[in-house]
Design a protein around this motif. Structure first.
Motif, short mmCIF file in Angstrom:
data_model
loop_
_atom_site.label_atom_id
_atom_site.label_comp_id
_atom_site.label_asym_id
_atom_site.label_seq_id
_atom_site.Cartn_x
_atom_site.Cartn_y
_atom_site.Cartn_z
N LEU A 41 0.85 -1.18 0.00
CA LEU A 41 0.00 0.00 0.00
C LEU A 41 0.89 1.24 0.00
O LEU A 41 1.74 1.42 0.88
CB LEU A 41 -0.91 -0.01 1.23
N ARG A 42 0.70 2.11 -1.02
CA ARG A 42 1.54 3.29 -1.19
C ARG A 42 0.68 4.54 -1.19
O ARG A 42 -0.44 4.54 -1.71
CB ARG A 42 2.33 3.21 -2.51
N ASP A 43 1.22 5.61 -0.62
CA ASP A 43 0.55 6.91 -0.56
C ASP A 43 0.99 7.72 -1.77
O ASP A 43 2.14 8.15 -1.87
CB ASP A 43 0.93 7.62 0.75
N LEU A 44 0.06 7.96 -2.71
CA LEU A 44 0.40 8.70 -3.93
C LEU A 44 0.52 10.19 -3.71
O LEU A 44 1.00 10.90 -4.59
CB LEU A 44 -0.65 8.42 -5.02
N LEU A 45 0.07 10.70 -2.56
CA LEU A 45 0.15 12.13 -2.28
C LEU A 45 1.20 12.44 -1.22
O LEU A 45 1.35 13.60 -0.82
CB LEU A 45 -1.21 12.66 -1.81
N GLY A 46 1.93 11.44 -0.77
CA GLY A 46 2.91 11.66 0.28
C GLY A 46 4.23 12.16 -0.26
O GLY A 46 4.50 12.15 -1.48
N ARG A 89 1.56 7.07 -9.93
CA ARG A 89 0.94 5.76 -10.12
C ARG A 89 1.73 4.95 -11.15
O ARG A 89 2.30 5.48 -12.09
CB ARG A 89 -0.51 5.91 -10.59
N VAL A 90 1.71 3.61 -10.97
CA VAL A 90 2.48 2.71 -11.82
C VAL A 90 1.60 2.26 -12.97
O VAL A 90 0.55 1.67 -12.77
CB VAL A 90 2.95 1.47 -11.02
N THR A 91 2.05 2.55 -14.21
CA THR A 91 1.39 2.04 -15.42
C THR A 91 2.47 1.54 -16.36
O THR A 91 3.57 2.08 -16.42
CB THR A 91 0.55 3.12 -16.13
N GLU A 92 2.14 0.51 -17.13
CA GLU A 92 3.08 -0.05 -18.08
C GLU A 92 2.30 -0.54 -19.29
O GLU A 92 1.08 -0.69 -19.25
CB GLU A 92 3.87 -1.22 -17.48
N PRO A 104 6.47 8.56 -1.91
CA PRO A 104 5.46 7.65 -2.47
C PRO A 104 5.85 6.18 -2.40
O PRO A 104 4.99 5.31 -2.41
CB PRO A 104 5.33 8.11 -3.94
N GLN A 105 7.17 5.88 -2.34
CA GLN A 105 7.60 4.49 -2.32
C GLN A 105 7.48 3.85 -0.93
O GLN A 105 7.68 2.65 -0.78
CB GLN A 105 9.06 4.40 -2.79
N GLU A 106 7.17 4.65 0.08
CA GLU A 106 7.06 4.12 1.44
C GLU A 106 5.81 3.24 1.55
O GLU A 106 4.73 3.60 1.07
CB GLU A 106 6.98 5.27 2.44
#
Length: 667
Positions: free
Chosen positions: A438-443, A489-492, A446-448
């Protein structure tokens, strides 16, 4: 002397055959050289034996020519022995070369056998591929033909049914016409009989009167003036009957026209009655749906909406891009899927066709969204394979936004409308679950990785320590939050979508309100979830790190399926903690929330298997009963000058939440 001559002869022949003096034939043929060496050895042994005999028989003399000749012969013999040793070395080298060439020949033969075996295996593999390709071509060629044939047979059956109905109506009309024609003929016959009877009666009366005239000529003469008007009356009656008989075909045609008009009017009345019945049926259907929605709300069922995206250029051309999804024109909750030549029907709460707009979808869900202002928890999550339109429905585009932005705009308008009686604060958080982290996208980091914990106050509510909250007050604030969150956010790219979401994205909106007049405090939470693609790993073409991501995604979605199965079968234990996704959605799936699932499907032929799995999962979700929804509200004591604090009442006081206010373009 004989021995001397013999040795000279042998030496001459040896010199002639020596490989070092032009014996090229022996050099080219090592077998001849070996034989010749053996012969020379035998002769040398015989010469040595004779020499020993001569030594025994010789008479000792001093400085004779025989002794000198013997010395020369011994020197020559030593020279020949050296040449023999050299020949043996040369022979050994040739043997070694022959052995090496033999070994290389064996290796070449072994490689040749391996090549032949590989060639045989390749031919077998190509033969299998050729057979598979032929079967595939046969299936692709015959499949659409059989489908078209079935459709034509269905159309033929429908046409035959329609023709049979029309023939029945025509037969009914013909029987009616025959009956009317018979009635007309009967009336004509009756009129003819009346005419004949009238003529007969007139003739009888005339005869009676003529007899009376003959019997009483005087009376006739007297009554002649009276009989003439009666005769004119009879003549007029006869002429009238003749005119009626002459005008009867016209009267018959007029009657037929009137009958056709009456029949057409009756048909029109029946059609009008059918339209009225259809209108009443649709009204009853809407009423039934309204009652069903109310029943769903009372039972706490998860509502399920389906949305079908249109065929796009990414689907390609040919049979794989054919549309396999159809809709019921009378019921907007039924969807039909053509899978392997069979039609499979699914019933959801609402189905949106490819022509449905973002506004059409939002109108169906806005009632749920506004209920979070009243203190209810609401969860809307999009489910489906990659490329089915989940992100478009939830986020949309800047020109045509989706549910996320429209929901916040609706909340802003409701807050402004109630501003005179209520004080509201709206905060948002953005998080994602990537590889079960679970990652905080607004922190700031973000990788924490964050954890999900239960509140220690015993309320059973879940919270995420350290999850960042932004207070938003306008659409501009929303855009800044979304822009910052999308950057993290992670997209590929996968085989199914150029920008595939590789994580589950969660937009958490918390609305805290306080009534000025009553002191009632409400806390509502809106979870908007964009799940990652649910397709199989082989379909996505993922490799390496993408393969590991797909495995984590499928694991979390499988855990969601296990939770749905446990809820549906009313098991005592529901495995919410098997994944971060189900654990975070526990509030939304355990009866304390109004939950809506938006299942996104693709209508393309190549995606029918994934579409079938998604719709079956949606039907299972729709059958779950969570129980009635509870509202989170409490009465507080406060003065009219105080304002609502931006804290979560369900969190313990020792937990600190990062709450930022957007005051500048940079976050």
């Amino acid at each position: 002397e004989n021995l001397k001559g013999k040795l000279k002869k042998e030496i001459g022949s040896t010199n002639a055959l020596s490989p070092f003096q032009g014996g090229t034939d022996l050099e080219k043929h090592p077998d001849l050289l070996i034989a010749e060496n053996e012969r020379l050895k035998q002769e040398m042994k015989s010469c040595e034996a004779e020499l020993q005999m001569l030594k025994k028989q010789r008479v000792k003399c001093v400085d004779c020519e025989h002794i000198q000749e013997n010395a020369r012969l011994q020197e020559r013999l030593a020279q020949l022995q050296l040449e023999v040793e050299e020949a043996k070395g040369r022979l050994a080298e040739l043997d070694l070369e022959v052995q090496q060439k033999t070994n290389r020949l064996a290796e070449v033969e072994l490689r040749l056998k391996d090549c032949l075996a590989e060639k045989a295996e390749e031919e077998e593999r190509l033969s299998r591929r050729l057979r598979d390709s032929q079967e595939t071509i046969a299936m692709l060629v015959l499949g659409p033909f059989l489908q078209v044939l079935k459709e034509m047979e269905q159309q033929l059956q429908n046409s035959q049914k329609t023709a049979a109905q029309l023939r029945a109506q025509v037969m009914m009309y013909e029987s009616e016409l025959e009956r009317t024609h018979g009635q007309m003929l009967e009336e004509m016959q009756n009129m003819e009989d009346d005419k004949n009877r009238a003529i007969e009666e007139a003739f009888a009366r005339a005869q009676v009167e003529m007899k009376a005239v003959h019997e009483n000529l005087a009376g006739v003469r007297t009554n002649l003036l009276t009989l003439q008007p009666a005769l004119r009356t009879l003549t007029n009656d006869y002429n009238s009957l003749k005119r009626q008989v002459r005008d009867f075909p016209l009267l018959l045609q007029e009657a037929l026209r009137n009958a056709r008009a009456e029949i057409g009017q009756a048909i029109e009345e029946v059609n009008s009655m059918n339209r009225e019945l259809l209108r009443k049926y649709r009204r009853e259907l809407q009423l039934r749906k309204k009652c069903h929605n109310e029943l769903v709300r009372l039972k706490g069922n998860i509502r399920v909406f389906g949305r079908v995206r249109p065929i796009t250029k990414e689907d390609g051309d040919g049979p794989e891009a054919d549309n396999t999804v159809t809709f019921d024109p009378e019921d907007d909750a039924i969807l039909h899927l053509m899978h392997k030549g069979k039609q499979v029907s699914f019933e959801l709460d609402k189905v949106f066709s490819p022509q449905a707009t973002q506004q059409d979808v939002f109108q169906e869900v806005q009632a749920l969204i506004t209920s979070c202002i009243d203190g209810y928890n609401v969860c809307i999550f999009a489910y489906g394979q990659t490329g089915a339109g989940k992100t478009y429905t939830m986020e949309g585009t800047p020109e045509n936004p989706g549910i996320n932005q429209r929901a916040l705009q609706l909340l802003f308008s409701e807050v402004r409308r109630k501003a005179s009686d209520w004080d509201y604060i709206i905060t948002v958080s953005l998080a994602e679950i990537y590889n079960e982290a679970l990652r905080d996208l607004l922190g700031k980091e973000p990788q924490e990785k964050l954890d999900i914990k239960l509140c220690p106050d015993g309320s059973g509510q879940l919270y995420v320590p350290g999850l960042t909250e932004f207070q938003v007050q306008s659409v501009e604030d929303i855009n800044k939050v979304f822009e910052f969150g999308h950057m993290n956010r992670v997209t590929e790219s996968t085989s199914l979508n150029e920008h595939s979401s590789r994580s589950h994205a969660l937009l958490i909106v918390t609305v805290r309100g306080l009534d000025y007049s009553t002191g009632l405090r409400t806390t509502g939470k809106l979870n908007l979830v964009d799940l990652a693609g649910s397709e199989r790993v082989g379909r996505s073409g993922a490799e390496g790190s993408r393969l590991r991501e797909a495995q984590y995604i499928n694991k979390s979605l499988s855990a969601l399926g296990d939770v749905i199965y446990a809820l549906r079968s009313r098991q005592g234990h529901v495995p919410f903690r098997n994944s971060k996704l189900t654990y975070l959605l526990q509030d939304s799936l355990s009866g304390d929330s109004k939950t809506l699932m938006m299942v996104q499907v693709s209508p393309a032929e190549k995606n029918t298997s994934e579409t079938l799995c998604s719709l079956k999962f949606a039907e299972r979700v729709r059958s779950i009963e969570l129980g009635p929804v509870s509202r989170r509200a409490e009465l507080v004591s406060w003065s009219s000058q105080e304002h609502l604090e931006v804290t979560n009442p369900s969190l313990p006081s020792c937990i600190l939440i990062h709450t930022w206010t957007l005051t500048s373009p940079a976050l």
